[in-house]
Write a protein that holds these residues in place. Structure first.
Motif, PDB file in Angstrom:
ATOM      1  N   SER A 186       0.803  -1.234   0.000  1.00 24.62           N
ATOM      2  CA  SER A 186       0.000   0.000   0.000  1.00 24.62           C
ATOM      3  C   SER A 186       0.832   1.278   0.000  1.00 24.62           C
ATOM      4  CB  SER A 186      -0.950   0.008   1.199  1.00 24.62           C
ATOM      5  OG  SER A 186      -0.211  -0.037   2.411  1.00 24.62           O
ATOM      6  N   ASP A 187       2.078   1.196   0.473  1.00 28.88           N
ATOM      7  CA  ASP A 187       2.911   2.407   0.503  1.00 28.88           C
ATOM      8  C   ASP A 187       3.965   2.404  -0.591  1.00 28.88           C
ATOM      9  OD1 ASP A 187       4.486   0.388   1.489  1.00 28.88           O
ATOM     10  OD2 ASP A 187       5.220   1.502   3.242  1.00 28.88           O
ATOM     11  N   TRP A 188       3.789   1.530  -1.607  1.00 29.88           N
ATOM     12  CA  TRP A 188       4.742   1.493  -2.710  1.00 29.88           C
ATOM     13  C   TRP A 188       4.722   2.794  -3.510  1.00 29.88           C
ATOM     14  CZ3 TRP A 188       3.830   2.138  -7.929  1.00 29.88           C
ATOM     15  CH2 TRP A 188       4.939   1.942  -8.758  1.00 29.88           C
ATOM     16  N   SER A 189       5.885   3.212  -3.976  1.00 24.55           N
ATOM     17  CA  SER A 189       5.984   4.335  -4.904  1.00 24.55           C
ATOM     18  C   SER A 189       7.322   4.234  -5.631  1.00 24.55           C
ATOM     19  CB  SER A 189       5.887   5.682  -4.169  1.00 24.55           C
ATOM     20  OG  SER A 189       7.122   5.988  -3.544  1.00 24.55           O
ATOM     21  N   LEU A 190       7.530   5.105  -6.595  1.00 25.41           N
ATOM     22  CA  LEU A 190       8.788   5.164  -7.337  1.00 25.41           C
ATOM     23  C   LEU A 190       9.812   6.083  -6.673  1.00 25.41           C
ATOM     24  CD1 LEU A 190       7.443   5.436 -11.013  1.00 25.41           C
ATOM     25  CD2 LEU A 190       8.570   3.451  -9.974  1.00 25.41           C
ATOM     26  N   SER A 191       9.508   6.555  -5.471  1.00 29.85           N
ATOM     27  CA  SER A 191      10.355   7.565  -4.836  1.00 29.85           C
ATOM     28  C   SER A 191      11.786   7.092  -4.608  1.00 29.85           C
ATOM     29  CB  SER A 191       9.741   8.008  -3.505  1.00 29.85           C
ATOM     30  OG  SER A 191       9.629   6.897  -2.618  1.00 29.85           O
ATOM     31  N   TYR A 192      11.971   5.783  -4.429  1.00 29.20           N
ATOM     32  CA  TYR A 192      13.299   5.255  -4.109  1.00 29.20           C
ATOM     33  C   TYR A 192      14.257   5.254  -5.299  1.00 29.20           C
ATOM     34  CZ  TYR A 192      11.406   1.067  -6.341  1.00 29.20           C
ATOM     35  OH  TYR A 192      10.833   0.200  -7.240  1.00 29.20           O
ATOM     36  N   CYS A 193      13.715   5.423  -6.527  1.00 28.55           N
ATOM     37  CA  CYS A 193      14.600   5.334  -7.698  1.00 28.55           C
ATOM     38  C   CYS A 193      14.421   6.459  -8.711  1.00 28.55           C
ATOM     39  CB  CYS A 193      14.386   3.993  -8.413  1.00 28.55           C
ATOM     40  SG  CYS A 193      12.776   3.849  -9.243  1.00 28.55           S
ATOM     41  N   ILE A 194      13.334   7.202  -8.629  1.00 31.65           N
ATOM     42  CA  ILE A 194      12.942   8.113  -9.703  1.00 31.65           C
ATOM     43  C   ILE A 194      14.012   9.172 -10.002  1.00 31.65           C
ATOM     44  CG2 ILE A 194      11.673   9.687  -8.160  1.00 31.65           C
ATOM     45  CD1 ILE A 194      10.517   8.665 -11.666  1.00 31.65           C
ATOM     46  N   ARG A 195      14.693   9.667  -8.985  1.00 33.42           N
ATOM     47  CA  ARG A 195      15.679  10.734  -9.204  1.00 33.42           C
ATOM     48  C   ARG A 195      16.966  10.232  -9.853  1.00 33.42           C
ATOM     49  NH1 ARG A 195      12.573  12.030  -5.012  1.00 33.42           N
ATOM     50  NH2 ARG A 195      11.750  14.171  -4.914  1.00 33.42           N
ATOM     51  N   ASP A 196      17.123   8.920  -9.876  1.00 32.86           N
ATOM     52  CA  ASP A 196      18.316   8.343 -10.507  1.00 32.86           C
ATOM     53  C   ASP A 196      18.134   8.114 -12.002  1.00 32.86           C
ATOM     54  OD1 ASP A 196      19.723   8.262  -8.096  1.00 32.86           O
ATOM     55  OD2 ASP A 196      18.854   6.328  -7.551  1.00 32.86           O
ATOM     56  N   VAL A 197      16.961   8.424 -12.523  1.00 34.49           N
ATOM     57  CA  VAL A 197      16.718   8.314 -13.969  1.00 34.49           C
ATOM     58  C   VAL A 197      17.265   9.568 -14.633  1.00 34.49           C
ATOM     59  CG1 VAL A 197      15.000   8.059 -15.791  1.00 34.49           C
ATOM     60  CG2 VAL A 197      14.675   6.888 -13.606  1.00 34.49           C
ATOM     61  N   LEU A 198      18.410   9.438 -15.302  1.00 32.16           N
ATOM     62  CA  LEU A 198      19.092  10.590 -15.882  1.00 32.16           C
ATOM     63  C   LEU A 198      18.902  10.701 -17.390  1.00 32.16           C
ATOM     64  CD1 LEU A 198      22.435  10.388 -13.866  1.00 32.16           C
ATOM     65  CD2 LEU A 198      20.336  11.648 -13.304  1.00 32.16           C
ATOM     66  N   CYS A 199      18.442   9.624 -18.030  1.00 33.47           N
ATOM     67  CA  CYS A 199      18.214   9.675 -19.469  1.00 33.47           C
ATOM     68  C   CYS A 199      16.872  10.358 -19.762  1.00 33.47           C
ATOM     69  CB  CYS A 199      18.224   8.259 -20.057  1.00 33.47           C
ATOM     70  SG  CYS A 199      16.868   7.206 -19.504  1.00 33.47           S
ATOM     71  N   PRO A 200      16.665  10.842 -20.978  1.00 26.33           N
ATOM     72  CA  PRO A 200      15.378  11.459 -21.327  1.00 26.33           C
ATOM     73  C   PRO A 200      14.225  10.462 -21.213  1.00 26.33           C
ATOM     74  CG  PRO A 200      17.062  12.000 -22.954  1.00 26.33           C
ATOM     75  CD  PRO A 200      17.646  10.926 -22.081  1.00 26.33           C
ATOM     76  N   ILE A 201      13.059  10.948 -20.805  1.00 26.26           N
ATOM     77  CA  ILE A 201      11.882  10.097 -20.649  1.00 26.26           C
ATOM     78  C   ILE A 201      10.656  10.775 -21.252  1.00 26.26           C
ATOM     79  CG2 ILE A 201      11.472  10.988 -18.303  1.00 26.26           C
ATOM     80  CD1 ILE A 201      10.296   8.195 -17.625  1.00 26.26           C
ATOM     81  N   LEU A 202       9.869   9.997 -21.963  1.00 27.40           N
ATOM     82  CA  LEU A 202       8.569  10.434 -22.471  1.00 27.40           C
ATOM     83  C   LEU A 202       7.500   9.731 -21.650  1.00 27.40           C
ATOM     84  CD1 LEU A 202       6.580  11.703 -24.539  1.00 27.40           C
ATOM     85  CD2 LEU A 202       6.970   9.682 -25.977  1.00 27.40           C
ATOM     86  N   VAL A 203       6.613  10.515 -21.039  1.00 25.66           N
ATOM     87  CA  VAL A 203       5.586   9.972 -20.153  1.00 25.66           C
ATOM     88  C   VAL A 203       4.222  10.154 -20.815  1.00 25.66           C
ATOM     89  CG1 VAL A 203       4.681   9.963 -17.802  1.00 25.66           C
ATOM     90  CG2 VAL A 203       7.026  10.717 -18.218  1.00 25.66           C
ATOM     91  N   ILE A 204       3.588   9.047 -21.182  1.00 25.62           N
ATOM     92  CA  ILE A 204       2.293   9.071 -21.862  1.00 25.62           C
ATOM     93  C   ILE A 204       1.217   8.551 -20.912  1.00 25.62           C
ATOM     94  CG2 ILE A 204       0.957   8.170 -23.824  1.00 25.62           C
ATOM     95  CD1 ILE A 204       3.602   7.863 -25.343  1.00 25.62           C
TER      96      ILE A 204
END
Length: 257
Positions: A186-204
């Motif tokens: 229930s408390d899952w999120s991407l917070s633990y890794c999201i800032r380490d994504v340094l490549c460009p991302i397209l979010v649809i």
């Protein structure tokens, strides 16, 4: 015309099904790797990989995650850390087996979350396209999964999943609903890794997504460490590449330019 190849590779004594679309003319040796959603499979991408390969002039690779589609079955239910485990254990092994160095990831739903996790760990990932990815747990996420659980457990609706997963269908359903509806998740999120994504991302994301609001793409694009682009498709639900294939493909093509 290009060609389509199918194969199975062995990872940790398990067979993983692979399908590859190779266009007649390649503009780059960097492939696009697809990661499917919680009930998905290679075959459920339908014509999308072929069109993606044709229009980007790149090799497209899709695989059935372990327990899904034509890959070997799993006996145990996934742990609450299954997204991390796909990114940190299974995908790197697959990448090694396929002798892939640089690559682009395109993930749908939980596959989008997995793609973000992988990109955070592996600098060989040059770009990410996330489609309908969850970033944390919303009320609409829980409500949507509960409705899906009720649907598939009534009558013979499980046969809809058996078409794609065979006798693994009940495991596939349980792997989704029982993990996502558990208190431990229930408390899952991407917070633990999201800032380490340094490549460009397209979010649809579709603004009518049954499993998450546009708070998800906003969170992803705001918190990644690299450049981001957002596409919010009006009147679209959880599967933009099927509901709005032209708009989705055009956005991906433009992003990869």
């Amino acid at each position: 015309m290009g060609c389509i190849k199918e194969d199975k590779v062995t990872i940790f004594d398990k067979k993983i099904y692979i399908k590859m679309w190779i266009p007649e003319r390649l503009v780059s040796t960097v492939p696009i790797i697809l990661i499917h959603d919680s009930l998905g499979s290679v075959d459920l991408w339908k014509d999308f990989p072929l069109e993606l390969s044709r229009k980007t002039s790149r090799r497209v690779i899709a695989y059935d995650r372990l327990g899904f589609g034509k890959s070997d079955c799993c006996i145990e239910q996934p742990s609450v850390n299954f997204i991390k485990e796909e990114a940190g254990v299974l995908f790197p092994a697959l990448k090694k087996q396929l002798s892939i160095q640089n690559y682009i990831l395109l993930g749908h739903s939980v596959g989008g979350g997995m793609a973000i996790n992988i990109a955070a760990k592996d600098k060989d990932c040059l770009r990410v396209i996330s489609i309908s990815a969850q970033a944390f747990i919303e009320n609409v996420t829980i409500s949507g999964i509960q409705k899906a659980k009720e649907f598939f457990t009534k009558g013979n609706q499980i046969k809809r999943l058996e078409k794609w997963h065979g006798d693994k269908a009940k495991w596939v359903l349980s792997a989704w609903v029982d993990v996502w509806l558990s208190s431990e998740f229930s408390d899952w999120s991407l917070s633990y890794c999201i800032r380490d994504v340094l490549c460009p991302i397209l979010v649809i994301h579709g603004d009518k997504d049954e499993y998450g609001t546009i708070a998800f793409p906003r969170y992803i694009s705001t918190n990644v460490g690299g450049d981001s682009e957002n596409l919010i498709i009006k009147g679209c639900g959880h599967i933009p590449h099927k509901e709005n294939p032209t708009e989705t493909l055009n956005a991906v093509i433009q992003f990869l330019k």
